[in-house]
Write an enzyme that holds these catalytic residues in place. Structure first.
Site, mmCIF file in Angstrom:
data_model
loop_
_atom_site.group_PDB
_atom_site.id
_atom_site.type_symbol
_atom_site.label_atom_id
_atom_site.label_comp_id
_atom_site.label_asym_id
_atom_site.label_seq_id
_atom_site.Cartn_x
_atom_site.Cartn_y
_atom_site.Cartn_z
ATOM 1 N N LYS A 47 51.335 60.009 32.797
ATOM 2 C CA LYS A 47 50.856 60.580 31.456
ATOM 3 C C LYS A 47 49.828 61.689 31.409
ATOM 4 O O LYS A 47 49.100 61.590 32.425
ATOM 5 C CB LYS A 47 50.711 59.388 30.638
ATOM 6 N N ARG A 145 46.474 46.671 21.030
ATOM 7 C CA ARG A 145 46.912 47.961 20.768
ATOM 8 C C ARG A 145 48.549 47.976 20.607
ATOM 9 O O ARG A 145 48.904 47.683 19.159
ATOM 10 C CB ARG A 145 46.379 48.972 21.775
ATOM 11 N N TYR A 267 20.670 76.361 25.063
ATOM 12 C CA TYR A 267 20.715 75.918 23.697
ATOM 13 C C TYR A 267 19.902 74.848 23.345
ATOM 14 O O TYR A 267 19.922 73.824 24.072
ATOM 15 C CB TYR A 267 22.344 75.800 23.100
ATOM 16 N N MET A 320 30.068 76.512 26.571
ATOM 17 C CA MET A 320 31.366 76.393 26.275
ATOM 18 C C MET A 320 31.984 77.117 27.837
ATOM 19 O O MET A 320 32.839 76.815 28.443
ATOM 20 C CB MET A 320 32.059 77.122 25.197
HETATM 21 C C1 LIG Z 1 47.581 54.281 31.400
HETATM 22 C C2 LIG Z 1 48.189 53.064 31.335
HETATM 23 C C3 LIG Z 1 48.441 52.497 32.803
HETATM 24 C C4 LIG Z 1 47.693 53.100 34.035
HETATM 25 O O1 LIG Z 1 46.464 52.614 33.913
HETATM 26 P P1 LIG Z 1 45.244 53.073 35.141
HETATM 27 O O2 LIG Z 1 44.121 52.393 34.558
HETATM 28 O O3 LIG Z 1 44.839 54.358 35.078
HETATM 29 O O4 LIG Z 1 45.769 52.713 36.256
HETATM 30 C C5 LIG Z 1 49.193 51.414 32.893
HETATM 31 N N1 LIG Z 1 49.799 50.673 31.961
HETATM 32 C C6 LIG Z 1 49.797 51.340 30.676
HETATM 33 C C7 LIG Z 1 50.247 50.491 29.447
HETATM 34 C C8 LIG Z 1 48.663 52.305 30.532
HETATM 35 O O5 LIG Z 1 48.652 52.849 29.246
#
Ligand SMILES: *Cc1c(COP(=O)(O)O)cnc(C)c1O
Length: 380
Positions: A47, A145, A267, A320
């Site tokens: 992802k 979640r 800044y 930036m």
């Molecule tokens: C992002 C995610 C993972 C991977 O997690 P890492 O900590 O990056 O290894 C696995 N399962 C779910 C549900 C996630 O959201």
């Protein structure tokens, strides 16, 4: 393993370069796989553009290494990954957002069903087709979640009339405290997951992210879903990171200048030169993923860069488009206009920078900007 990213500009025109080592990603995957028994599959979380490393090249590299199951978050990521990997199994963690079902079916994407409503919708789809469509069912074991509550999960899966032809392809849950293995939450989630999925041992089960892989066999079940470790990140805060770094950010020195004692830098005038300083202004800023929260001030040390084995602390606020580095004590011949400075990479661990920025290396990786030249190759 090379991936030819299209590059419309001469290399000199970039403020910096981002090198991604696809072979290191493949090696990290093989390392995690070596921690598993033969009965456990090693999947990959790709992802957020494979944590900033590029979904297409990293997805290909992982598939070539032997990975067959991939997790993304949003449907768009799933569908573009499907173009790259026609033969992979792809799960979309965000589940069955309204309007997505037909797209999932068309592209052979499996949603991770995360609520009772989503499971019921999917079941209805299966019932009207008179067959099961592959999807995972997510059960919440404490992170609150996504996922059905344990009661909803058990009531649904044990109700044959309700389930109809639907047989989940995966039952999964997610650890809330994997980064701290001693946290009592881990054992509690493990026990709960084991208990409520026990009646469905014929369906694959998955609990572990990267930290879960490193925490040992009892967390592995049938499939593990590492993300951050594949990309060299530090999954467990308290241990030495066994993974290979996969990304290196280098920025060019634009100007080397003097700052008289007592003058301020950047800044907000938040950092005062306590002695006569020499500083290097480099072409990387928060727009390039160098998080502003790693800025330095008179009250608080910020992050650092490395120049040929020498530490160059950040001076003042990160802007930036640029960062000012303290190079007072670094040999002059190493601090040349136009030279590259390592802002993140084998000598500047994202996890170390993250400590200064009060964040985690996940945020550094996924923030890597689009303004640098991207190179796929070794991090030499
Ligand atoms: C992002 C995610 C993972 C991977 O997690 P890492 O900590 O990056 O290894 C696995 N399962 C779910 C549900 C996630 O959201």
């Amino acid at each position: 393993m090379l991936f030819a990213a299209e590059d419309p500009f001469h290399t000199d025109l970039y403020g910096g370069r981002l090198t991604i080592d696809l072979e290191a990603i493949a090696q990290n995957w093989r390392f995690l796989k070596s921690k598993l028994t033969d009965n456990t599959e090693c999947a990959a979380a790709v992802k957020a553009d494979a944590y900033g490393t590029g979904q297409e090249p990293s997805g290909r590299a992982l598939f070539d290494a032997g990975c067959r199951t991939f997790f993304v978050a949003v449907p768009t990521e799933a569908i573009s990954l499907r173009q790259t990997l026609p033969d992979a199994t792809i799960y979309a963690l965000n589940g069955l957002l309204p309007g997505t079902a037909d797209h999932y079916l068309e592209n052979d994407i499996r949603p991770v069903l995360g609520s009772l409503v989503e499971v019921r919708d999917w079941i209805n789809l299966c019932k009207s087709a008179g067959r099961s469509f592959d999807a995972a069912v997510h059960v919440d074991t404490g992170i609150h979640r996504l996922g059905l509550s344990p009661d909803e999960f058990s009531a649904t899966l044990s109700d044959a009339d309700l389930m109809g032809p639907f047989v989940p392809s995966l039952l999964m849950s997610h650890l809330a405290c994997g980064s701290t293995p001693d946290h009592e939450m881990n054992g509690r989630q493990l026990e709960l997951f084991r208990e409520i999925t026990a009646p469905y041992a014929h369906i694959k089960r998955s609990l572990a992210n990267s930290a879960g892989v490193l925490m040992g066999h009892e967390y592995h079940f049938d499939l593990v879903r590492p993300g951050i470790s594949l990309y060299g990140g530090q999954a467990i805060e308290t241990e030495i990171n066994p993974m290979k770094p996969v990304a290196k950010v280098e920025a060019r020195i634009m100007i080397v200048r003097n700052v008289p004692e007592g003058d301020t830098i950047g800044y907000g005038a938040r950092q005062t030169a306590r002695r006569h300083l020499k500083n290097a202004v480099v072409a990387a800023g928060y727009a390039d993923g160098m998080l502003r929260s790693a800025s330095s001030s008179d009250d608080r040390a910020g992050g650092f860069a490395m120049i040929e084995g020498h530490k160059a602390p950040i001076l003042g606020r990160i802007s930036m488009d640029m960062i000012t580095l303290d190079v007072t004590d670094i040999p002059e011949n190493l601090v040349k206009r136009g030279a590259f400075v390592e802002m993140l990479g084998p000598n500047v661990a994202a996890a170390d920078l993250a400590a200064y920025a009060e964040t985690i290396d996940y945020e550094y990786l996924t923030s890597l900007g689009q303004r640098f030249r991207r190179v796929y190759g070794p991090l030499t």
